[in-house]
Structures are given as structure tokens and as C-alpha cells.
Design a protein around this motif. Structure first.
Motif, PDB file in Angstrom:
ATOM      1  N   GLY A 159       0.799  -1.214   0.000  1.00 50.09           N
ATOM      2  CA  GLY A 159       0.000   0.000   0.000  1.00 50.09           C
ATOM      3  C   GLY A 159       0.835   1.268   0.000  1.00 50.09           C
ATOM      4  N   GLU A 160       2.102   1.183   0.448  1.00 45.95           N
ATOM      5  CA  GLU A 160       2.940   2.367   0.454  1.00 45.95           C
ATOM      6  C   GLU A 160       3.376   2.771  -0.939  1.00 45.95           C
ATOM      7  OE1 GLU A 160       6.123   2.569   3.169  1.00 45.95           O
ATOM      8  OE2 GLU A 160       4.999   1.722   4.831  1.00 45.95           O
ATOM      9  N   VAL A 161       3.478   1.775  -1.821  1.00 45.38           N
ATOM     10  CA  VAL A 161       3.786   2.061  -3.221  1.00 45.38           C
ATOM     11  C   VAL A 161       2.612   1.558  -4.043  1.00 45.38           C
ATOM     12  CG1 VAL A 161       5.328   1.633  -5.146  1.00 45.38           C
ATOM     13  CG2 VAL A 161       6.248   1.879  -2.846  1.00 45.38           C
ATOM     14  N   GLU A 162       1.912   2.438  -4.639  1.00 44.73           N
ATOM     15  CA  GLU A 162       0.673   2.084  -5.325  1.00 44.73           C
ATOM     16  C   GLU A 162       0.930   1.066  -6.430  1.00 44.73           C
ATOM     17  OE1 GLU A 162      -2.988   4.231  -7.760  1.00 44.73           O
ATOM     18  OE2 GLU A 162      -1.355   5.422  -6.895  1.00 44.73           O
ATOM     19  N   GLY A 163       0.085   0.042  -6.443  1.00 44.11           N
ATOM     20  CA  GLY A 163       0.108  -0.904  -7.547  1.00 44.11           C
ATOM     21  C   GLY A 163       1.083  -2.044  -7.390  1.00 44.11           C
ATOM     22  N   THR A 164       1.766  -2.177  -6.225  1.00 44.55           N
ATOM     23  CA  THR A 164       2.674  -3.299  -6.035  1.00 44.55           C
ATOM     24  C   THR A 164       2.152  -4.191  -4.926  1.00 44.55           C
ATOM     25  OG1 THR A 164       4.066  -2.298  -4.331  1.00 44.55           O
ATOM     26  CG2 THR A 164       4.579  -1.757  -6.615  1.00 44.55           C
ATOM     27  N   GLY A 165       2.717  -5.376  -4.823  1.00 45.91           N
ATOM     28  CA  GLY A 165       2.334  -6.305  -3.773  1.00 45.91           C
ATOM     29  C   GLY A 165       3.114  -6.071  -2.502  1.00 45.91           C
ATOM     30  N   GLN A 185       4.112  -4.120 -10.744  1.00 47.65           N
ATOM     31  CA  GLN A 185       2.700  -3.774 -10.645  1.00 47.65           C
ATOM     32  C   GLN A 185       1.818  -4.794 -11.354  1.00 47.65           C
ATOM     33  OE1 GLN A 185       1.825   0.063 -12.274  1.00 47.65           O
ATOM     34  NE2 GLN A 185      -0.160   0.210 -11.242  1.00 47.65           N
ATOM     35  N   GLU A 186       2.271  -5.268 -12.500  1.00 51.01           N
ATOM     36  CA  GLU A 186       1.468  -6.222 -13.268  1.00 51.01           C
ATOM     37  C   GLU A 186       1.257  -7.534 -12.522  1.00 51.01           C
ATOM     38  OE1 GLU A 186       3.321  -6.836 -16.991  1.00 51.01           O
ATOM     39  OE2 GLU A 186       3.419  -4.700 -17.524  1.00 51.01           O
ATOM     40  N   GLN A 187       2.240  -7.915 -11.689  1.00 48.90           N
ATOM     41  CA  GLN A 187       2.190  -9.209 -11.021  1.00 48.90           C
ATOM     42  C   GLN A 187       1.835  -9.124  -9.538  1.00 48.90           C
ATOM     43  OE1 GLN A 187       2.583 -11.895 -12.870  1.00 48.90           O
ATOM     44  NE2 GLN A 187       3.106 -10.729 -14.708  1.00 48.90           N
ATOM     45  N   GLY A 188       1.825  -7.913  -8.975  1.00 49.22           N
ATOM     46  CA  GLY A 188       1.577  -7.778  -7.545  1.00 49.22           C
ATOM     47  C   GLY A 188       2.758  -8.225  -6.700  1.00 49.22           C
ATOM     48  N   TRP A 189       3.966  -8.129  -7.254  1.00 43.17           N
ATOM     49  CA  TRP A 189       5.153  -8.537  -6.519  1.00 43.17           C
ATOM     50  C   TRP A 189       5.539  -7.492  -5.476  1.00 43.17           C
ATOM     51  CZ3 TRP A 189       8.313  -9.440 -11.599  1.00 43.17           C
ATOM     52  CH2 TRP A 189       7.872 -10.632 -12.213  1.00 43.17           C
ATOM     53  N   ALA A 190       6.205  -7.947  -4.410  1.00 44.30           N
ATOM     54  CA  ALA A 190       6.866  -7.024  -3.490  1.00 44.30           C
ATOM     55  C   ALA A 190       8.119  -6.491  -4.163  1.00 44.30           C
ATOM     56  CB  ALA A 190       7.228  -7.746  -2.188  1.00 44.30           C
ATOM     57  N   ILE A 191       8.564  -5.308  -3.726  1.00 46.58           N
ATOM     58  CA  ILE A 191       9.781  -4.709  -4.273  1.00 46.58           C
ATOM     59  C   ILE A 191      10.752  -4.441  -3.130  1.00 46.58           C
ATOM     60  CG2 ILE A 191      10.786  -2.826  -5.599  1.00 46.58           C
ATOM     61  CD1 ILE A 191       8.115  -2.245  -6.797  1.00 46.58           C
ATOM     62  N   ALA A 192      11.988  -4.872  -3.314  1.00 46.15           N
ATOM     63  CA  ALA A 192      13.038  -4.599  -2.334  1.00 46.15           C
ATOM     64  C   ALA A 192      14.061  -3.665  -2.948  1.00 46.15           C
ATOM     65  CB  ALA A 192      13.707  -5.905  -1.915  1.00 46.15           C
ATOM     66  N   LYS A 193      14.684  -2.861  -2.107  1.00 48.85           N
ATOM     67  CA  LYS A 193      15.755  -1.983  -2.577  1.00 48.85           C
ATOM     68  C   LYS A 193      16.915  -2.101  -1.598  1.00 48.85           C
ATOM     69  CE  LYS A 193      16.772   2.774  -4.020  1.00 48.85           C
ATOM     70  NZ  LYS A 193      16.207   4.133  -4.181  1.00 48.85           N
ATOM     71  N   PHE A 194      18.112  -2.337  -2.131  1.00 45.54           N
ATOM     72  CA  PHE A 194      19.236  -2.615  -1.246  1.00 45.54           C
ATOM     73  C   PHE A 194      20.549  -2.420  -1.996  1.00 45.54           C
ATOM     74  CE2 PHE A 194      17.477  -6.500  -3.095  1.00 45.54           C
ATOM     75  CZ  PHE A 194      18.555  -6.974  -3.825  1.00 45.54           C
ATOM     76  N   SER A 195      21.628  -2.541  -1.250  1.00 45.59           N
ATOM     77  CA  SER A 195      22.968  -2.554  -1.838  1.00 45.59           C
ATOM     78  C   SER A 195      23.655  -3.834  -1.389  1.00 45.59           C
ATOM     79  CB  SER A 195      23.786  -1.341  -1.391  1.00 45.59           C
ATOM     80  OG  SER A 195      25.153  -1.521  -1.741  1.00 45.59           O
ATOM     81  N   ALA A 196      23.961  -4.719  -2.334  1.00 46.06           N
ATOM     82  CA  ALA A 196      24.635  -5.968  -1.997  1.00 46.06           C
ATOM     83  C   ALA A 196      26.061  -5.715  -1.534  1.00 46.06           C
ATOM     84  CB  ALA A 196      24.645  -6.906  -3.207  1.00 46.06           C
ATOM     85  N   ILE A 197      26.657  -4.600  -1.956  1.00 51.08           N
ATOM     86  CA  ILE A 197      28.034  -4.305  -1.564  1.00 51.08           C
ATOM     87  C   ILE A 197      28.096  -3.795  -0.125  1.00 51.08           C
ATOM     88  CG2 ILE A 197      29.980  -2.747  -1.961  1.00 51.08           C
ATOM     89  CD1 ILE A 197      29.516  -2.992  -4.923  1.00 51.08           C
ATOM     90  N   THR A 198      27.242  -2.832   0.231  1.00 50.36           N
ATOM     91  CA  THR A 198      27.284  -2.261   1.582  1.00 50.36           C
ATOM     92  C   THR A 198      26.459  -3.055   2.584  1.00 50.36           C
ATOM     93  OG1 THR A 198      25.354  -0.822   1.253  1.00 50.36           O
ATOM     94  CG2 THR A 198      27.503   0.025   0.520  1.00 50.36           C
ATOM     95  N   GLY A 199      25.482  -3.820   2.098  1.00 53.50           N
ATOM     96  CA  GLY A 199      24.605  -4.575   2.994  1.00 53.50           C
ATOM     97  C   GLY A 199      23.376  -3.802   3.430  1.00 53.50           C
ATOM     98  N   ASP A 200      23.275  -2.524   3.071  1.00 53.94           N
ATOM     99  CA  ASP A 200      22.099  -1.728   3.450  1.00 53.94           C
ATOM    100  C   ASP A 200      20.838  -2.333   2.840  1.00 53.94           C
ATOM    101  OD1 ASP A 200      23.614   0.089   4.862  1.00 53.94           O
ATOM    102  OD2 ASP A 200      23.879   1.441   3.157  1.00 53.94           O
ATOM    103  N   GLY A 201      19.810  -2.483   3.665  1.00 57.84           N
ATOM    104  CA  GLY A 201      18.525  -2.976   3.185  1.00 57.84           C
ATOM    105  C   GLY A 201      18.387  -4.481   3.173  1.00 57.84           C
ATOM    106  N   LEU A 202      19.423  -5.221   3.554  1.00 60.76           N
ATOM    107  CA  LEU A 202      19.339  -6.685   3.462  1.00 60.76           C
ATOM    108  C   LEU A 202      18.614  -7.317   4.648  1.00 60.76           C
ATOM    109  CD1 LEU A 202      22.759  -7.765   1.922  1.00 60.76           C
ATOM    110  CD2 LEU A 202      20.589  -7.218   0.803  1.00 60.76           C
TER     111      LEU A 202
END
Length: 340
Positions: A159-165, A185-202
Motif C-alpha cells: 500500500g505504500e507504493v501504489e500498484g505493487t504487492g 505492478q502487473e504481477q503484484g510482486w513485493a519490491i526490495a531496494k538494497f545494496s549488496a556491496i554495503t549490505g544496506d537494506g538486506l
């Protein structure tokens, strides 16, 4: 639980899981060079997959194992999905597509430093009818234009990002992120955002992956980080240094055979052969007066010492094997075959 798992539990190799324990296989897929191997290494806390700026670095379906107090996740790092140009490429892409159908959760990794492209949309089309949970992971958040050095990561709730799961990052959206939202949006997937190098968001990503797993047993002993043989990882560490030190046509034309490993009380001796397809490539790998081969060997030896946690003597040989990437028999001999 299988008979083998029963025996391993009886022998004390694999413990009985605590109440509420979850386990399962997480497939990591995406275009070449989006950071899938870097991500898996970061998640399991140890280098088990090689990385380089060269696309299509990963050739095998590697498994990285992360065991927490509440779950065991087996990450399956797959070759980048691309249009194949030779028999090896066809095997790699086919194995990646097989992995899509043989895991419990899919993490579709994209390169957030650029907007979504045709390769991302091609993979999204492959996943249209898939029935398992999918998370679209926007990697390289630290490399987005205008966001360098900015901490990033997390999971936005539904709900925080319209149209995604659901979305897994509480930070401001970058214009590139919106192009990936359209895919999700088409599939209702969740979306993650992160940096694999720094580890932020993991951390929130990991929690979300665990929530999507079913209750289950330990598949591997809790202290194991990969199911790959040590010799295989040694060969990959050698190949990684060739990718990092050479350019031109060499990187994609190299295979490694670890011929022999002998362990002594104070040192591990490793003999390995580097296969190339042409005499010119052999010359590049060896270098003037053997300088390149010596540099590759020195760097690879340092990495292998970290793997075996001891001193290593590494001897490398270079051999020309014409058109090995086009030979089904030679590919099978080298371990490149379509997996079941």
C-alpha cells in the motif's frame, strides 16, 4: 523428512529444528552482472561465489546456505539470463530457467543504477505464470545517480507504493525505481531496494524471505555455508582472477580443471589447468615472460588461503582446447550440463 535426513539427525550432524522453524530454497535470478553473486556472498557472510565486472561470470547453479535461529535459507545463485551465443550459453540459460521452477521463493535482482530494460522485461515475462512468491530486488541502490553515499534499503509495506504487492524500502523513490515498479505492478510482486556491496537494506529483505518460507527441517548442518566441493570453489577462485586480470576475448573462453590437491600439515598443494580456446588466448593468460600467469596465481593463492584457512602452494598450467564451449561432451566433462 527423508531416511538420509533421519540418519543425519540420529548421528547429531543435523539437529532437530526448533518449533516454528522455517526452511526452503530461494532462487536468485536476473540479467548478467546485476550483482547476484555479490548478494549471495553478502547474505551468507562468506565468499562462495566469484564476482567480476565481466557479464556471465556465474556458470553453475551455486548454493549458499544461511542458517539463523529461526530459519535455514538455501540461496540458489543462477547464471544471468541472456540470449545465448554458444552451447555453453544455452546450458547456462536453461539451468537458470530450471531453477525458476525448483525453488520455494524467487528473488528477481535488477540493476538499480540504470532503468529497467528489455532484459528485465524478458525475465518478467518468464515469471508471469509462476505460482511461488516473487520479490523484485533493486540492487546497487548506492550507485543510483544522485544517491551515491546515501544509505538505502528496506521493504515498503503493501500500500505504500501504489500498484505493487508490497515494497521493501522506506527511502525516497528514485526515477529509475519507478520503471521497476511498473514490472512489479502487473504481477503484484513485493519490491526490495538494497545494496549488496554495503549490505544496506538486506535485513528487512531477509525477514521478508523467511516469512515466505514454509515450516521445515534443517536441510544442511547449521554451520555449512555451501554444498559445493572445495575443489570446485578453488577452481572458481582461480577463474575469478583471470576475469579480473584479463580482457579481450579471454574471460568467456576460460575453464579451470583442479587436477590435484594434496594436504600437508603446514601447507596445501594445489595443481590446476587453465583451459583456453586459442593460442592467442594462451599467450594473454601467460603474459610476457610469464608475468600475467604469475600475477593471476598470486592473487588466486591468497583467495584459496582464505578458503582453506592455511598456507597454499598453487601451480597453474595453461592448455589450449579448441572450441570447448561448443562441445557437449567437453562441457559435460567440465561439469557444465543441464541440471535436472
Amino acid at each position: 523428512m527423508s531416511d538420509i535426513e533421519d540418519h543425519l539427525t540420529d548421528w547429531g550432524i543435523i539437529p532437530n529444528p526448533p518449533e516454528g522453524f522455517r526452511s526452503g530454497f530461494v532462487g536468485i535470478i536476473g540479467r548478467p552482472n546485476v550483482g547476484k553473486s555479490t548478494l549471495m556472498n553478502q547474505l551468507v557472510g562468506q565468499k562462495i561465489a566469484i564476482t567480476s565486472p565481466v557479464a556471465q561470470t556465474t556458470r553453475n547453479r551455486l548454493r549458499g546456505i544461511l542458517t539463523t535461529p529461526t530459519a535455514q535459507l538455501i540461496f540458489v545463485d543462477t547464471p544471468g539470463i541472456h540470449k545465448p551465443h554458444h552451447q555453453l550459453g544455452e546450458v547456462l540459460v536453461k539451468n537458470a530457467q530450471i531453477a525458476i521452477r525448483s525453488v520455494d521463493v524467487l528473488l528477481f535482482v535488477a540493476d538499480g543504477s540504470v532503468e529497467a530494460g528489455g532484459g528485465d522485461r524478458f525475465i518478467a515475462d518468464l515469471l508471469k505464470d509462476i505460482e511461488i512468491p516473487v520479490i523484485l530486488g533493486i540492487n546497487k541502490a548506492d550507485q543510483q545517480p544522485g544517491c551515491e553515499g546515501q544509505k538505502s534499503g528496506g521493504i515498503k509495506e503493501e500500500g505504500e507504493v501504489e500498484g505493487t504487492g508490497g515494497s521493501l524500502f522506506p527511502f525516497p523513490l528514485h526515477p529509475f525505481d519507478q520503471t521497476y515498479q511498473a514490472l512489479a505492478q502487473e504481477q503484484g510482486w513485493a519490491i526490495a531496494k538494497f545494496s549488496a556491496i554495503t549490505g544496506d537494506g538486506l535485513d528487512p529483505l531477509l525477514e521478508h524471505l523467511i516469512q515466505n518460507l514454509e515450516p521445515g527441517p534443517y536441510y544442511y548442518p547449521p554451520d555449512l555455508v555451501t554444498d559445493q566441493p572445495e575443489r570446485f570453489i578453488m577452481g572458481e577462485l582461480i577463474r575469478e582472477q583471470i576475469l579480473l586480470h584479463t580482457r579481450e576475448e579471454v574471460p568467456h573462453s576460460v575453464a579451470i580443471i583442479v587436477d590435484r590437491v594434496e594436504e600437508a600439515p603446514t601447507i596445501t598443494h594445489v595443481w590446476a589447468t587453465i583451459l583456453v580456446e586459442r593460442d592467442s588466448q594462451k599467450g594473454i593468460v601467460i603474459g610476457k615472460k610469464g608475468a600475467m600467469l604469475k600475477e593471476i596465481g598470486s592473487a588466486a593463492r591468497q583467495q584459496i588461503q582464505k578458503l582453506v584457512m592455511g598456507n597454499v602452494y598453487l601451480e597453474l598450467f595453461v592448455k589450449v582446447q579448441p572450441r570447448w564451449r561448443q562441445s557437449r561432451t567437453r562441457l559435460a566433462d567440465l561439469g557444465y550440463r543441464v541440471e535436472e
